[in-house]
Each structure stands twice: as structure tokens, then as C-alpha cells.
Design an enzyme around this catalytic site. Structure first.
Site, short mmCIF file in Angstrom:
data_model
loop_
_atom_site.label_atom_id
_atom_site.label_comp_id
_atom_site.label_asym_id
_atom_site.label_seq_id
_atom_site.Cartn_x
_atom_site.Cartn_y
_atom_site.Cartn_z
N TYR A 28 0.61 -1.17 0.00
CA TYR A 28 0.16 -0.13 0.07
C TYR A 28 0.75 1.51 0.05
CZ TYR A 28 -3.27 3.44 1.72
OH TYR A 28 -4.17 4.80 1.93
N ASP A 82 8.96 2.79 -0.21
CA ASP A 82 8.11 3.61 0.55
C ASP A 82 8.39 3.16 1.99
OD1 ASP A 82 5.95 4.19 1.98
OD2 ASP A 82 4.37 3.27 0.44
N LYS A 111 4.52 9.21 8.79
CA LYS A 111 4.34 8.61 10.15
C LYS A 111 5.49 9.00 11.20
CE LYS A 111 1.10 5.51 8.10
NZ LYS A 111 1.06 4.36 7.08
C1 PLP Z 1 0.48 4.82 5.78
C2 PLP Z 1 1.25 4.68 4.62
C3 PLP Z 1 1.27 5.40 3.38
C4 PLP Z 1 0.08 6.64 3.31
O1 PLP Z 1 0.41 7.37 4.24
P1 PLP Z 1 -0.57 8.57 4.61
O2 PLP Z 1 0.05 9.69 5.39
O3 PLP Z 1 -1.87 7.84 5.26
O4 PLP Z 1 -1.03 9.25 3.45
C5 PLP Z 1 2.01 5.26 2.35
N1 PLP Z 1 2.73 4.12 2.42
C6 PLP Z 1 2.66 3.29 3.50
C7 PLP Z 1 3.68 2.11 3.54
C8 PLP Z 1 1.78 3.61 4.37
O5 PLP Z 1 1.92 2.68 5.48
#
Ligand code: PLP
Length: 436
Positions: free
Chosen positions: A145, A240, A268
Site C-alpha cells: 500500500y 516506500d 508517520k
Molecule cells: C500509511 C502509509 C502510506 C500513506 O500515508 P498517509 O499519511 O496515510 O497518506 C503510504 N505508504 C505506506 C507504506 C503506509 O503505511
């Protein structure tokens, strides 16, 4: 049932004015049933709902809260920053400091740009990759994701290395068609795709530790093969690290696995609970961004003083208190506490863990490494377990596919409480009905 009377009354109100009663879908308890808890406050490792019930929290707002809720030093930094004005639409000291910290921590990183979410970070990294390479194609992996940008809300069609199909209504098929979806843990599929159409692929994006479809810990060889295949094709590799960045360690998964990407997305943890994302890479790539280059990207609140202060304070505490080593020790202690309990469980159950990330895998055999290997009936088993834990004052995410997060606020006695609750909840679940 799950939320008490006050939660239920508030959620009724929420349903009238917020679609599904929530600002982000997983919060609605759709996957586990029942009414969401409406949370009033958090402190350390605990949260309290509007009915005054307290829970030991392993959701951690889905990743940012690596120090726990309302850490005093983060609070103080936020108060101080806010008192001096939250945002100016001009360069600030804190954003320069946080950028320096991130750049000096992460392998191969020279520059970052701040945004306000992980979604923006991955979306903008991909724009840079496309702008720099002059190519349109993107490769992603099933089960990873990357936020909710159009070209990343894409699912695999049938067969290997398929053209993407939108995984959300509202995403034009023409956008999804620019994205190829590959299975994780499969070097051959990677090599084959890049051999066939590598010269049209701007970048491959991957969660180096996929943590959004359970915890699918990859073999180093897979990441190394992806690194090699992208380099050979003149494509870029994007990690990511929105979850793993500054959670696994200051150098994220790149450092842990010894494989460095060309571009990286953060979120995060670097915001310490406030809305922050960032993406970055070598200067030679980042110079494609406006104002130096032709790739446009901007943000009104990007790099604002309050969010930067929260991020800086969080990283400062992690460094000063040997945070990553302590989190590893906590994770290891959790594994030890859970192992004997899960062994006796009336269903297959094991704790999959890397550092402070953990996931309950409720199926037989080795921990899965690809989305296709995660069995769907595990999600049904999770439901009862989730509610059993909640009744015992332990909050996990309301979905079998979300991971759990440890924080520096978790102590050994919290882990013991979690283990005892797990034993109780498993005892209640009983033997699974045999399935046809
Ligand atoms: C949470 C998440 C996102 C998206 O981040 P948001 O701040 O919710 O837009 C993208 N990549 C990964 C791996 C994530 O866990």
C-alpha cells in the site's frame, strides 16, 4: 457490540456528517463488526474512550506514535512552536534541521522535500521518477500500500506481471494501465518484466517491509534482485518507508537489508503524530523538482513549524534513549511472551515480527511473504480474537491485515498484560469449525 453507550451515541452522530462515520475507512470496524470506540484521549501506551474505558494500545495511530501518546517532550516542542506561530509560508529553521537529520541518517540520501502525508510523498516521488526518466510506466507489488494516489490504487489483473486494474472506483482505467503489478517474493517475475518492458518503466515502488497486508517480510535476495533489475533497465527504485522509516532504525529498511533505493518516501514517525511526509533522493534526481526543475510539487502547510517540531522532538528522543535498541528488545520480549500461548491456541497462530512491528498470522505453515499466500479465512478467525482482546482492554487494529506497533511507552508489564489477554481471548474462541 464493542463501543459503550457514549461511543455508540457519538458514532450515530458521526454517521450523519461523516461518510461511514469516519475520516479513514479502516476505523469503521467494517472488517470486525461492532461499533468503533470513540477515543477521548491517550497517554503513554494507553487510550481511553468516551465511556471512560481504558485500553492498552498497539495501534499507535497506525505507525506515527513510536514514543507513545502525548510524550512530554513532543508536547513541549509542539507547544513552544505553536506559541511562535504555526506556519509562515516561508523557509523555517525546524524544517532545515529535520531535513538535515533525515538526510544524514538514510543511506544515499542527499535531499528531501516535506509534504503533509505519506500519500503525497509516494505520489510526488513517482512524479519525480517520471519527470527525471521521461518514462510513464510504474511497477508496484501486490499487497503493498502506498497511499491513495490514482496510479497506486491499482490491483493485479489475472496472471503474472499484469496490467493494473483500478482497485477503487473513480480511478480511470487509463491511469491504472500505466501501472504493472507484480507478486512480492518472486525475483523471476521482476527480471522477466524488466527484460520485456524495462525501457518504458520510470520506477518500481515497493514497501521494503510490506506492512499493509499483514507483515510480509521479504528475503534480502528479492530486494537485491529488484535493485539490480531496475538499475539494469535504467529505471528508478523507490522505497516506500512511510512505516519503516525511523521505525526499524535511522536508516530504515534500506540500512536493515543493505539495499538502497534511488528515491524514498517517509511519513508517520517523522511527524511524531502530526501530519508530515517527505520524499527524497540524490541531488541529481531532486533537482528535477520545482523551483530548480520542471517537476511541479508544492504545499501550503509543508514544513510548518509545529509539525517539524513534533518530528524533531521524536527523532531526538529516539536517538538519546537508544530507542531502536529498546524497541528491538521489547519486540523480542513480546515474541517470547506470546510463543507459548500461541502454541496452545485452538487455531494456527504465530507472531510475525520485525523490530517494533508485529502481526498475528492465523494460518498454517511458514509466515507468508506474498499477498497471495495470505489465506482469507484468517480474517474471519481474527474477528473473534479482536473482540476478545478488546473486552480485556487490549486494542489491536480492527483488521486482520493491519500490523501492530510497539512504542517506547510499552513496558514489560504491558506485554505481560497483552499476553494474558491473548490467552483469555484464545480460550474463548475455541476450536475453529471445520470448513468444507
Ligand atoms: C500509511 C502509509 C502510506 C500513506 O500515508 P498517509 O499519511 O496515510 O497518506 C503510504 N505508504 C505506506 C507504506 C503506509 O503505511
Amino acid at each position: 457490540m464493542s463501543g459503550g453507550p457514549a461511543s455508540r451515541a457519538l458514532f450515530e452522530r458521526a454517521l450523519r456528517v461523516l461518510p461511514g462515520g469516519v475520516s479513514s475507512p479502516v476505523r469503521a470496524f467494517g472488517a470486525v463488526g461492532g461499533t468503533p470506540l470513540v477515543i477521548r484521549r491517550g497517554e503513554g501506551a494507553e487510550i481511553e474512550d468516551v465511556d471512560g474505558r481504558r485500553y492498552l494500545d498497539f495501534v499507535g495511530s497506525y505507525g506515527p506514535l513510536i514514543l507513545g501518546h502525548a510524550h512530554p517532550e513532543v508536547l513541549e516542542a509542539v507547544r513552544e512552536a505553536a506559541a511562535g506561530g504555526a506556519t509562515f509560508g516561508a523557509p523555517g529553521v525546524a524544517e532545515i534541521e529535520l531535513a538535515e537529520r533525515i538526510v544524514s541518517s538514510y543511506p544515499g540520501l542527499e535531499q528531501v522535500r516535506f509534504v503533509s502525508s505519506g500519500t503525497e510523498a509516494t505520489m510526488s516521488a513517482i512524479r519525480v521518477a517520471r519527470g527525471a526518466s521521461g518514462r510513464d510506466g510504474i511497477v508496484k507489488f501486490a499487497g503493498c500500500y502506498h497511499g491513495h494516489a490514482d496510479h497506486l490504487l491499482v490491483a493485479a489483473g489475472s496472471g503474472l506481471a499484469t496490467f493494473g486494474t483500478p482497485s477503487s472506483a473513480g480511478v480511470p482505467a487509463a491511469f491504472a494501465a500505466q501501472t504493472r503489478v507484480l507478486p512480492l517474493d518472486d525475483e523471476e517475475a521482476v527480471v522477466e518484466l524488466f527484460r520485456r518492458e524495462g525501457d518504458g518503466i520510470a520506477a518500481a515502488i515497493v514497501e521494503p517491509v510490506p506492512a499493509n497486508h499483514g507483515l510480509l517480510i521479504q528475503r534480502r535476495e528479492f530486494l537485491a534482485a529488484l535493485r539490480a533489475a531496475t538499475a539494469r533497465a535504467g529505471s528508478l527504485l523507490i522505497f516506500d518507508e512511510v512505516i519503516t522509516g525511523f521505525r526499524l532504525g535511522p536508516g530504515g529498511a534500506a540500512e536493515r537489508f543493505g539495499v538502497a533505493p534511488d528515491l524514498v518516501a517517509f511519513g508517520k514517525v517523522i511527524g511524531g503524530g502530526l501530519p508530515v511526509g517527505a520524499f527524497g533522493g540524490r541531488r541529481e534526481l531532486m533537482r528535477h523538482l520545482a523551483p530548480e526543475g520542471a517537476v511541479y510539487q508544492a504545499g501550503t502547510l509543508s514544513g510548518n513549524a509545529v509539525a517539524m517540531a513534533a518530528g524533531l522532538a521524536t527523532l531526538r528522543v529516539l536517538e538519546r534513549e537508544a530507542g531502536w535498541a529498546r524497541l528491538e528488545a521489547l519486540g523480542s520480549a513480546l515474541e517470547e511472551a506470546m510463543a507459548p500461548i500461541l502454541e496452545r491456541a485452538p487455531m494456527p497462530a504465530r507472531l510475525v515480527r520485525l523490530g517494533s512491528l508485529f502481526w498475528l498470522s492465523l494460518q498454517d505453515g511458514e509466515p507468508p511473504r506474498a499477498a497471495e499466500a495470505v489465506e482469507s479465512h484468517a480474517a474471519e478467525r481474527y474477528r473473534d480474537l479482536f473482540h476478545g482482546l478488546l473486552r480485556r482492554g487490549v486494542a489491536l487494529a480492527p483488521s486482520a491485515y493491519e500490523v501492530g506497533f510497539l512504542s517506547l511507552a510499552h513496558r514489560p508489564d504491558h506485554l505481560a498484560r497483552f499476553a494474558a489477554a491473548m490467552a483469555g481471548a484464545l480460550g474463548e474462541v475455541g476450536a475453529p469449525a471445520t470448513r468444507p
